[in-house]
Design an enzyme around this catalytic site. Structure first.
Site, short mmCIF file in Angstrom:
data_model
loop_
_atom_site.label_atom_id
_atom_site.label_comp_id
_atom_site.label_asym_id
_atom_site.label_seq_id
_atom_site.Cartn_x
_atom_site.Cartn_y
_atom_site.Cartn_z
N LYS A 47 54.79 43.24 35.01
CA LYS A 47 53.35 44.51 33.96
C LYS A 47 54.38 44.76 32.95
O LYS A 47 55.31 45.13 32.62
CB LYS A 47 53.80 45.43 35.50
N CYS A 55 43.82 42.92 26.35
CA CYS A 55 43.66 43.92 27.22
C CYS A 55 42.73 44.60 27.06
O CYS A 55 42.76 44.60 25.31
CB CYS A 55 44.86 45.07 28.23
N LYS A 70 49.95 36.03 24.96
CA LYS A 70 48.76 35.84 25.47
C LYS A 70 47.66 36.33 25.46
O LYS A 70 47.20 37.41 24.64
CB LYS A 70 49.34 37.13 26.67
#
Lengths: 424, 437
Positions: A45, A134, A172
């Protein structure tokens, strides 16, 4: 026995199944239980300056009695102290030396990146994943998708990271862009060893229609979250394939987005992923799902005589093409198997109202099986999609006498295409 | 091993519960909630990971599904057919609590295991030879499960069975609307295909081979010889023709042919599951009038309610609260003399009456064979059952027991669980692993 060993940009794991950076990879105890269950790797995480979360944090789409076919969250990165996270990474890596632990990172300044990369590497991380994806909360603070949506910023920060990092670096990527290509290429230009995609999609999962507040509700308000789960898989597959087929894009891919079982994973591998990451299905059903993923993958490989993942990673990429390269003269029509038809007539209504009006109820009343007017059937596939009985409707190739011809060949070279069907 | 005759009365039976089609299996598998720490697993004596095997059907991983089943229960194919799922896994499915029909676990298990048999999948290999040998008395479910597990550990096994056919009650006793004898033998041979299991049929212990000889041959013994002959009732007229044991009758028509052409009225004495099997079988075999005579009633019989419901639907009648006191007839039985019983199953004087019958089957229990082991010092027997600890160890080192001869007569799945667990205990005994604990 097929070899499932996975290598993504130098990150080796006993199988290609990794936990994605998310709540299931939040702590050492969790990741260790996941490794015991069979997961090959875990992307921790996201680590950064620990945050404060809200409640509630998750929303889901309920569909046909299944909860969570689509899922979203407004949770942020880790809320646990960094030293605790790094200690647990160290302990987990020591106990599971053959499993891959990838530290997902998200900080702001060059100095912060230098510091956190050193700590992640000291803890024993096998690789780093830069969370440039995100789409909620963190992007308002100039991180996450705020970075991923700007190729120049992506490239610059990736460059910083590569200056400091000694282990492989994955960037990412966020799907919240019009075209994924410049973003993948920016990561590559910054020196990334690979990319992982997709992160979640900016979304509002629903609205509480009696309280007049979107979901998930935090007191009297909500915010846009990150959409994920099985429903996003087609978007993820496309973005993975778009990078995999781009000749200039040369670095490995870790595929993410709506993977629920071995079959989904195989699809990602065939479109160019060297490994796959899973979050939502684990959140809904637990680490135990990986047993079926491993067995199913092995069985698939045995059936196709693949000895290792490289034998089929990317195998479907060459078949992903522009529309103009498709063979227009290839023709199929629907065939209904009378023995398995149960007479629901869903194909009839779908064809009549949604397609080309070529499937009809048998007016003689002698049979419950609808019939296909083959001279009108355009081979669109809608009837097969709505049919509840597996194998009842098949799309059968017909020989119309026309040799293969693409639209591009037709336009550029005058190659003859077959007459249109159903266009009257 | 001798083969089954091609002509057997059981072959006229059709499956009471039809197999699932691919479509049905997919729909049913997708209904499963994939519970965690699921009640269905706890309800299964062998503890099959039911949610996992069902999820694997839903993902198309049928091979993995079958392996999940066989990992816990090597006789998962027959158990899928013969288990009373209504009172085990399906009875505890969480959907019941929601008022939703439970997942058809038994049928899904049959789906996955049948596919495994069709495809010829094998999942297990014998372990490296340990040089140890185990003798297993009986070749029924308990012994098959034990022998398979022992072979995985690398111990050599010999099965001894007094019959010519293997599989025990799975072969000779299961109602043919659930499973026929050939299916049981196919399964037993599939289990034996792990190799290294010697099978000696037609051998009675201790008549043909003494305990001393067995002790000499083997490093450990496993007792899995089940139950004995049907119990008889010592009543006036008991020697008339047409009175026989239900288990014996069932075995005869499963392994061969019975002629019931002259039988008009059959009476089965008893209220257990053998009685319920017998009445359903008699009516399917064409006997016009079939009556079950039981001292209690439907609310307190030991047979399963779902089996009685099915029997009623098929046309069986019950004569509740009646106890047989004699048989009437000349040469052949023509009626059973009964007396009514009160709610606490006691005879009520003055209520004697006759129930017409030209065939009477006794389903009032089977002999316990505990006395067979009387010559084995240290093996205790209580109420005819062999006394063991939780994993099947008797009081005599190296001698273990499982299945009906230990538990007095339960389900196939209980025998499999006990056999498997005893095998694990035998392995510990043979390798000294239990000494370390």
């Amino acid at each position: 026995m097929p070899d499932l060993t996975s290598n993504t940009a130098g990150i080796i794991s006993p199988n290609p199944f990794w936990l994605a950076s998310a709540p299931p990879a939040n702590s050492g105890a969790q990741v260790q239980r996941a490794f015991d269950a069979g997961w090959g790797g875990a992307v921790w995480k996201t680590l950064g300056q620990p945050i404060q979360n809200v409640s509630s944090r998750f929303g889901a789409i309920q569909w046909m009695g299944q909860n969570g076919v689509g899922f979203n969250n407004i949770e942020l990165i880790t809320d646990r102290p960094l030293d605790v996270n790094f200690r647990e990474i160290y302990e987990t890596k020591k106990r599971y030396p053959k499993h891959a632990i990838i530290a997902s990172l998200m900080v702001e300044t060059r100095e912060e990146w230098r510091e956190i990369i050193k700590r992640a590497e000291d803890a024993g991380a096998d690789g780093l994943e830069l969370n440039f994806g995100c789409p909620h909360g963190m992007c308002e603070r100039g991180m996450g998708s705020a970075v991923g949506q700007e190729p120049r910023v992506n490239e610059r920060i990736t460059g910083w990271v590569k200056e400091f990092a000694n282990v492989p670096v994955l960037v990412k990527l966020t799907p919240n862009v019009g075209d994924i290509l410049p973003h993948g290429l920016a990561a590559q230009a910054g020196g990334a060893d690979g990319v992982s995609l997709i992160n979640t999609i900016k979304s509002i999962i629903g609205v509480d229609i009696d309280r007049f507040v979107p979901e998930p509700r935090v007191s009297t308000k909500s915010t846009n979250g990150g959409y994920c789960g099985a429903a996003v898989r087609p978007i993820a597959l496309h973005m993975v394939a778009a990078l995999a087929r781009e000749p200039q894009f040369q670095i490995p891919i870790s595929g993410i987005g709506g993977i629920t079982n071995w079959r989904d994973a195989v699809e990602f591998l065939l479109l160019g992923s060297s490994s796959v990451q899973v979050c939502t299905e684990v959140m809904l059903r637990g680490y135990r799902i990986v047993e079926d993923m491993i067995e199913g993958l092995e069985d698939y490989m045995r059936a196709h005589d693949f000895a290792r993942l490289d034998d089929f990673v990317g195998k479907a990429v060459p078949a992903y093409s522009e529309w103009g390269n498709l063979d227009i003269n290839f023709e199929t029509i629907a065939k209904i198997d009378p023995a398995s038809c149960i007479g629901c007539n869903r194909c009839v209504v779908a064809c009549h109202d949604g397609a080309h009006q070529c499937i009809h109820i048998d007016e003689s009343g002698k049979t419950h099986v609808p019939f296909v007017d083959e001279s009108e059937c355009v081979g669109c596939n809608l009837c097969q999609i709505v049919c509840p009985v597996p194998g009842c409707i098949s799309m059968v190739e017909v020989d119309n006498g026309y040799p293969p011809a693409t639209w591009n060949e037709h336009v550029n070279e005058g190659v003859q295409v077959r007459p249109k069907k159903g266009a009257h | 091993m001798s083969k089954l005759p091609d002509v057997r009365s059981e072959l006229t039976f059709e499956d009471f519960k039809a197999a699932l089609t691919d479509h049905q299996a997919m729909v049913e598998a997708n209904r499963c909630l994939y519970c965690y720490d699921a009640p269905c697993i706890k309800a299964c004596p062998t503890g099959i990971d039911i949610p996992s095997f069902i999820r694997k059907i839903a993902t198309g991983n049928i091979r993995g599904s079958a392996k999940t089943i066989f990992d816990s229960n090597i006789l998962g194919m027959s158990c899928a057919r013969v288990c009373p799922v209504e009172v085990l896994c399906e009875g505890d499915c969480v959907d019941n609590a929601a008022g939703i029909p439970p997942i058809k676990i038994g049928k899904l298990q049959r789906y996955a295991t049948d596919r495994a048999f069709e495809a010829g999948w094998t999942f297990y290999q014998a372990g490296p030879d340990t040089g140890k040998s185990v003798g297993l008395i009986g070749a029924g479910p308990a012994s098959l499960a034990a022998a398979h597990r022992l072979r995985r550990f690398g111990h050599r096994c010999t099965l001894y069975d007094k019959r010519d056919v293997i599989g025990g009650l799975n072969t000779t006793g299961v109602a043919p609307h659930k499973m026929k004898a050939d299916r049981s033998i196919t399964e037993a041979e599939w289990v034996l295909s792990i190799g290294g299991i010697d099978v000696q049929t037609g051998v009675s212990i201790p008549d043909d081979l003494t305990w001393e000889q067995l002790n000499e041959r083997h490093d450990a013994l496993f007792l899995g010889f089940g139950l004995g002959a049907d119990s008889a009732l010592d009543l006036p007229g008991k020697d008339l023709d047409g009175i026989e044991g239900a288990v014996d009758f069932i075995e005869r028509f499963k392994l061969g042919v019975v002629d019931l052409s002259g039988v008009q009225r059959a009476v089965v004495l008893g209220g257990g599951n053998t009685a319920l099997d017998a009445v359903r079988e008699l009516i399917t075999l064409g006997v016009p009038h079939v009556t079950m005579v039981y001292r209690g009633d439907a609310s307190n019989m030991s047979g399963y309610a779902h089996e009685w419901d099915a029997a009623k639907t098929e046309g069986v009648r019950a004569h509740w609260n009646a106890q047989p006191i004699g048989y009437v007839g000349e040469g052949r039985v023509s009626a059973v003399r009964c007396i009514q019983t009160s709610a606490d199953k006691r005879p009520v004087p003055g209520t004697e009456h006759e129930v017409p019958a030209d065939l009477v089957l006794l389903a009032v229990g089977q002999a316990k064979l505990g006395e067979l082991v009387a010559r084995l010092d240290g093996v205790a027997v209580e109420w005819g059952c062999i006394v063991t600890d939780a994993v099947g160890a008797t009081g005599r080192p190296g001698v273990y027991a499982a299945g009906d001869c230990r538990n007095g007569g339960k389900e196939v799945v209980n025998a499999v669980a006990e056999g498997r667990d005893a095998a694990i205990a035998i392995h510990a005994y043979l390798t000294g692993a239990d000494q370390d604990a």
